[in-house]
Write an enzyme that holds these catalytic residues in place. Structure first.
Site, PDB file in Angstrom:
ATOM      1  N   SER A  35       0.871  -1.181   0.000  1.00 36.57           N
ATOM      2  CA  SER A  35       0.000   0.000   0.000  1.00 36.57           C
ATOM      3  C   SER A  35       0.903   1.223   0.000  1.00 36.57           C
ATOM      4  CB  SER A  35      -0.868   0.046   1.258  1.00 36.57           C
ATOM      5  OG  SER A  35      -1.622  -1.127   1.388  1.00 36.57           O
ATOM      6  N   LYS A  61      -7.188   1.859  -2.640  1.00 36.66           N
ATOM      7  CA  LYS A  61      -6.762   1.452  -1.291  1.00 36.66           C
ATOM      8  C   LYS A  61      -6.857   2.638  -0.323  1.00 36.66           C
ATOM      9  CE  LYS A  61      -4.728  -0.849   2.049  1.00 36.66           C
ATOM     10  NZ  LYS A  61      -5.362  -1.913   2.811  1.00 36.66           N
ATOM     11  N   LYS A 110       0.506   5.882   8.240  1.00 35.43           N
ATOM     12  CA  LYS A 110       1.185   5.891   6.931  1.00 35.43           C
ATOM     13  C   LYS A 110       0.166   6.041   5.804  1.00 35.43           C
ATOM     14  CE  LYS A 110       1.789   2.087   4.943  1.00 35.43           C
ATOM     15  NZ  LYS A 110       1.219   1.260   3.875  1.00 35.43           N
TER      16      LYS A 110
HETATM   17  P1  NAD Z   1       5.744  -5.921   7.355  1.00 36.63           P
HETATM   18  O1  NAD Z   1       6.526  -4.766   7.905  1.00 36.63           O
HETATM   19  O2  NAD Z   1       5.363  -7.047   8.250  1.00 36.63           O
HETATM   20  O3  NAD Z   1       6.513  -6.562   6.075  1.00 36.63           O
HETATM   21  C1  NAD Z   1       7.282  -5.821   5.174  1.00 36.63           C
HETATM   22  C2  NAD Z   1       8.505  -6.654   4.815  1.00 36.63           C
HETATM   23  O4  NAD Z   1       9.291  -5.909   3.870  1.00 36.63           O
HETATM   24  C3  NAD Z   1       9.415  -6.948   6.014  1.00 36.63           C
HETATM   25  O5  NAD Z   1       9.621  -8.340   6.124  1.00 36.63           O
HETATM   26  C4  NAD Z   1      10.713  -6.205   5.686  1.00 36.63           C
HETATM   27  O6  NAD Z   1      11.862  -6.877   6.159  1.00 36.63           O
HETATM   28  C5  NAD Z   1      10.652  -6.170   4.166  1.00 36.63           C
HETATM   29  N1  NAD Z   1      11.504  -5.111   3.618  1.00 36.63           N
HETATM   30  C6  NAD Z   1      11.526  -3.810   3.983  1.00 36.63           C
HETATM   31  N2  NAD Z   1      12.431  -3.132   3.242  1.00 36.63           N
HETATM   32  C7  NAD Z   1      12.977  -4.052   2.404  1.00 36.63           C
HETATM   33  C8  NAD Z   1      13.973  -3.975   1.389  1.00 36.63           C
HETATM   34  N3  NAD Z   1      14.593  -2.817   1.095  1.00 36.63           N
HETATM   35  N4  NAD Z   1      14.292  -5.092   0.709  1.00 36.63           N
HETATM   36  C9  NAD Z   1      13.675  -6.266   0.988  1.00 36.63           C
HETATM   37  N5  NAD Z   1      12.718  -6.409   1.940  1.00 36.63           N
HETATM   38  C10 NAD Z   1      12.388  -5.304   2.636  1.00 36.63           C
HETATM   39  O7  NAD Z   1       4.432  -5.260   6.705  1.00 36.63           O
HETATM   40  P2  NAD Z   1       3.058  -5.991   6.324  1.00 36.63           P
HETATM   41  O8  NAD Z   1       2.115  -5.888   7.471  1.00 36.63           O
HETATM   42  O9  NAD Z   1       3.349  -7.311   5.692  1.00 36.63           O
HETATM   43  O10 NAD Z   1       2.500  -4.973   5.214  1.00 36.63           O
HETATM   44  C11 NAD Z   1       3.036  -4.910   3.895  1.00 36.63           C
HETATM   45  C12 NAD Z   1       2.170  -3.934   3.099  1.00 36.63           C
HETATM   46  O11 NAD Z   1       0.804  -4.419   3.086  1.00 36.63           O
HETATM   47  C13 NAD Z   1       2.110  -2.524   3.704  1.00 36.63           C
HETATM   48  O12 NAD Z   1       2.096  -1.582   2.667  1.00 36.63           O
HETATM   49  C14 NAD Z   1       0.809  -2.524   4.478  1.00 36.63           C
HETATM   50  O13 NAD Z   1       0.241  -1.217   4.619  1.00 36.63           O
HETATM   51  C15 NAD Z   1      -0.050  -3.411   3.585  1.00 36.63           C
HETATM   52  N6  NAD Z   1      -1.170  -4.068   4.274  1.00 36.63           N
HETATM   53  C16 NAD Z   1      -0.998  -4.598   5.522  1.00 36.63           C
HETATM   54  C17 NAD Z   1      -2.083  -5.192   6.160  1.00 36.63           C
HETATM   55  C18 NAD Z   1      -1.943  -5.756   7.553  1.00 36.63           C
HETATM   56  O14 NAD Z   1      -2.981  -6.057   8.171  1.00 36.63           O
HETATM   57  N7  NAD Z   1      -0.739  -5.957   8.069  1.00 36.63           N
HETATM   58  C19 NAD Z   1      -3.336  -5.260   5.525  1.00 36.63           C
HETATM   59  C20 NAD Z   1      -3.464  -4.756   4.231  1.00 36.63           C
HETATM   60  C21 NAD Z   1      -2.356  -4.156   3.612  1.00 36.63           C
END
Ligand code: NAD
Length: 295
Positions: free
Chosen positions: A94, A169, A237
Site C-alpha cells: 500500500s 486502497k 502511513k
Molecule cells: P511488514 O513490515 O510485516 O513486512 C514488510 C517486509 O518488507 C518486512 O519483512 C521487511 O523486512 C521487508 N523489507 C523492507 N524493506 C525491504 C527492502 N529494502 N528489501 C527487501 N525487503 C524489505 O508489513 P506488512 O504488514 O506485511 O505490510 C506490507 C504492506 O501491506 C504494507 O504496505 C501494508 O500497509 C499493507 N497491508 C498490511 C495489512 C496488515 O494487516 N498488516 C493489511 C493490508 C495491507
C-alpha cells in the site's frame, strides 16, 4: 513460469506460501526477515532484488511504503538492475499512487511493466487467500498476473490505470479509519449515558449504521483487546499518503485530517503498535470513561 516474491513480512509470508501451495515455482527475498522456513521447503532464497528479477517472469513486492518500493526497484542490486525486457512487477504494497506512477515510469525505461495491486483484508485473509485485491495499470500484464492474484485473493478487480489500485486502497483506508472513529465516538457517548455499549452494538449492527468495520472492531473495543491486527502506525502511513494525494489533487479531506490528528495523539501516547480499534482510547481519555462489556 517462475515467480519472484520480495517482502516476507506479516502479509507477504502467507501470500508467498499460498502461491507455493498452489504449485507455483518461487524465488524469494527479504532484506531483514528470516527466510529459513522457505529454504527448508526447498524454495530458493535470493540475496538481492536483482537476483530475484533475473530468475523471474513476474516479481511480486509486498513492502511497507513508497520509499521501500522505490529502493527495492532502483537501488544498486535492485530489481531493475537484474530485470529483463518483458518482466512484470506486481506491487501489492500500500503506497502513494504518485509513487506507483513514478515506479511505473522508471520500470518502463528498462522494458519492465509495473502494475499496482494493493490488498485489503489483513493477516487472516492473507493466510486464507481471501484478500480483496485492487489493481491499477496495464491490462495485458494484469491478465498475465490474474491467476496468481486469484490464489491470494477472493476478489480481484482491475480499477483503472497505474496508481488507481492505490487510490482505491486510500479510499478504503479513509472509510475504515472514519468508521472506527465514528463507532468509538458513539460508543463513548452511550457509555457516558450509562447505556451498555454492547447492547447498543447488538441493537444497531443489523441497521443502517452496521458495517463490516463495526462487526470486526466493536468486539475488540468491548473486550479492550487492542492486539494487532492492523497497527495504528500503518494507518498513519496510509492517511499520510491520502492527505498528500488529496493536497496534490486539491481534493480536501477534512474528516481524514481530523482522524489523522487522533491517530497522532495515540502515537504520542505510545500506542502506535496497538490495533486501530485502539482509536477508542482517545475518546475514553477525553470522556474519562472506559467502553467495555458489562461482565
Ligand atoms: P511488514 O513490515 O510485516 O513486512 C514488510 C517486509 O518488507 C518486512 O519483512 C521487511 O523486512 C521487508 N523489507 C523492507 N524493506 C525491504 C527492502 N529494502 N528489501 C527487501 N525487503 C524489505 O508489513 P506488512 O504488514 O506485511 O505490510 C506490507 C504492506 O501491506 C504494507 O504496505 C501494508 O500497509 C499493507 N497491508 C498490511 C495489512 C496488515 O494487516 N498488516 C493489511 C493490508 C495491507
Amino acid at each position: 513460469m517462475r515467480i519472484g516474491f520480495i517482502g516476507l513480512g506479516i502479509m507477504g509470508r502467507p501470500m508467498a506460501h499460498n502461491l507455493i501451495n498452489a504449485g507455483y515455482d518461487l524465488v524469494v527475498h527479504d532484506k531483514f526477515a528470516p527466510t529459513e522456513d522457505f529454504s527448508a521447503e526447498g524454495v530458493p532464497v535470493a540475496a538481492s532484488g536483482a537476483e530475484v528479477a533475473a530468475q523471474s517472469d513476474i516479481v511480486i513486492l509486498m513492502l511497507p511504503n513508497s520509499p521501500h518500493v522505490l529502493e527495492v526497484l532502483t537501488s544498486e542490486g535492485g530489481v531493475l538492475d537484474g530485470a529483463h525486457e518483458g518482466l512484470i512487477v506486481v506491487d501489492m504494497s500500500s503506497i502513494a499512487p504518485g509513487a506507483s506512477q513514478q515506479a511505473h515510469a522508471l520500470a518502463a525505461e528498462k522494458g519492465v511493466v509495473f502494475i499496482d495491486a494493493p490488498v485489503s483484508g489483513g493477516e487472516p485473509k492473507a493466510i486464507d487467500g481471501t484478500l480483496a485485491i485492487m489493481v491499477g495499470g496495464d491490462r495485458e500484464a494484469f491478465e498475465k498476473a490474474r491467476p496468481l492474484l486469484e490464489v491470494m485473493g477472493a476478489s480481484v478487480t482491475h480499477v483503472g490505470p497505474i496508481g488507481a489500485g492505490n487510490v482505491t486502497k486510500l479510499a478504503n483506508q479513509i472509510i475504515v479509519a472514519l468508521n472506527i472513529a465514528a463507532v468509538s465516538e458513539a460508543f463513548t457517548l452511550a457509555a457516558k449515558a450509562g447505556v451498555d455499549a454492547e447492547a447498543v452494538f447488538e441493537a444497531i449492527r443489523g441497521g443502517l449504521a452496521g458495517s463490516t468495520v463495526m462487526d470486526a472492531k466493536a468486539p475488540m473495543i468491548l473486550d479492550g483487546n487492542f492486539a494487532p491486527g492492523f497497527r495504528i502506525e500503518l494507518h498513519v502511513k496510509d492517511l499520510q499518503n491520502a492527505l498528500d494525494t488529496g493536497h496534490n489533487l486539491h481534493a480536501p479531506l477534512p474528516l481524514t485530517a481530523g482522524v489523522m490528528e487522533i491517530l497522532q495523539s495515540l502515537v504520542v501516547a505510545g500506542e502506535e503498535k496497538n490495533d486501530h480499534s485502539g482509536i477508542v482510547r482517545y475518546y475514553e481519555r477525553l470522556a474519562n470513561i472506559e467502553v467495555r462489556r458489562n461482565v
